[in-house]
Enzyme design. Sequence first.
Site, short mmCIF file in Angstrom:
data_model
loop_
_atom_site.label_atom_id
_atom_site.label_comp_id
_atom_site.label_asym_id
_atom_site.label_seq_id
_atom_site.Cartn_x
_atom_site.Cartn_y
_atom_site.Cartn_z
N GLY A 174 17.01 -6.33 -24.39
CA GLY A 174 15.94 -7.07 -25.04
C GLY A 174 15.10 -7.87 -24.07
N GLY A 175 14.64 -9.02 -24.54
CA GLY A 175 13.79 -9.86 -23.71
C GLY A 175 14.46 -10.33 -22.44
N GLY A 409 -9.38 9.45 1.56
CA GLY A 409 -9.19 8.09 1.07
C GLY A 409 -7.80 7.55 1.36
N ALA A 410 -6.81 8.44 1.44
CA ALA A 410 -5.45 8.00 1.73
C ALA A 410 -5.36 7.38 3.12
CB ALA A 410 -4.49 9.17 1.60
#
Length: 519
Positions: A174-175, A409-410
Amino acid sequence: MGDNSTTGRVEELDRIRELARRGPDPKATERQHAKGKLTARERVGLLLDKDSFTEVEPLRRHRASGFGLEARRPYTDGVVTGWGTVEGRTVFVYAHDFRIFGGALGEAHAQKIHKLMDMALAAGAPIVSLNDGAGARIQEGVSALAGYGGIFRRNTRASGVIPQISVMLGPCAGGAAYSPALTDFVFAVRDISQMFITGPDVVQAVTGEDVTQNELGGADVHGGVSGVAHFVYDDEETCLAEVRYLLSLLPSNNRELPPATHSADHADRPGDVLLDLVPEGGNRSYDIRSVIEEIVDDGEYMEVHASWATNIVCALARLDGHVVGVVANQPASMAGVLDIRASEKGARFVQFCDSFNIPLVTLVDVPGFLPGVEQEHEGIIRRGAKLLYAYCNATVPRISVVLRKAYGGAYIVMDSRSIGADIALAWPTNEIAVMGAEGAANVVFRREIAEADDPESTRRRKIEEYRNELVHPYYAAERGLVDDVIDPRETRSVLCRAIAMLAGKDADLPRRKHGNPPQ
């Protein structure tokens, strides 16, 4: 009637303290050990230097009532909190005690953790959580949930100020799973660690999927599939020893430098084997970790997320005794291409190093970003930009070395000079270009090749022409885009000298509340 003398009171205190140390039920310890798990205090003892632990609020008890709680008020309220030392440096720690309320968090339990987190932040020292709890204490209702909120807020406030480490040694549902996710590093142990937002029963009821706890959120799942766990080990003893090692590489807070050591591995040690480790052919595979081992002190490094996004390697190591963060493309996995996971993994690591004054060394051998419909639809643009943003935003010393290919771009993203690398270097085997010569020639000379009497011969000639003109090893150096082309054997010595030169680097960002990185 009790003895009201000072001696009597001290004896009473000793009895209460012993009760707090033992826990309310001796059989609970046996059950913990039967599961192959250590107790909270045994874990704290392994983490900290011997006899260094000072406990905070060992006599704390809850004040809740209803559902039988008023009859069960054990000391510590299910969490051991305090501070000690790791290799002589102060470290704060809290450990859920599964023997008490299953380690579930109630109001008093949470307040103890809140106090410890506030102390760690005020003292400027790391905090380690040893997690083995069943989530919120249901009997205390919303008070337990508010307790988690206080932890999350403090996790966020301490982020980038003191190192925060979570060690998963039991269930975390859970949380409760969000506090570890907010910390810098998550350690997990196989078979006993599980993390999930909704457990197997809920998953089965809602989706019809039949899954075990380990299949849903076990250590290897989070180490290799989700990326939630940074380190995975087979047993608690090894895990906690590695937490100690990690702490030895980190500063106590963001105002300090990482601890330096004297290295017996000489800074000018030649790396002759590097000539053979990296194949000349750009399409041939090799393991970048062998290059890292040859460059860093004594071949020792601590790899982060070793089983997740394996096409990029992130590791902490030392150069001439100084801690550095190493980011390297991994040709042995997906040819070292950058994709969504690799970008996010690298970005988080770069941000961590920048937060805690750890210089960055980037080893580049990247063919580009991974093409494909799935990558585009899953957001490679915004998620790949995370790595770009992290590097551009980093103010620590930054050194990049292009080992072989660096395309498109890499190349820019992998800490090129254009985005702020302090020192940009390249081996004489480098190919820095928009794309490989074969692909570029097919684009630039497409018409000429198509119209030629012998297209294949023309294509080969144009590839060689493009390579000689734009992809030769010294093209970037001639234009000042790399500071030098170096002999691979000198890589270690050049890096050590550069790290020493940049030790006093002072680079401030524009005044702002915070940036808005791509999500």
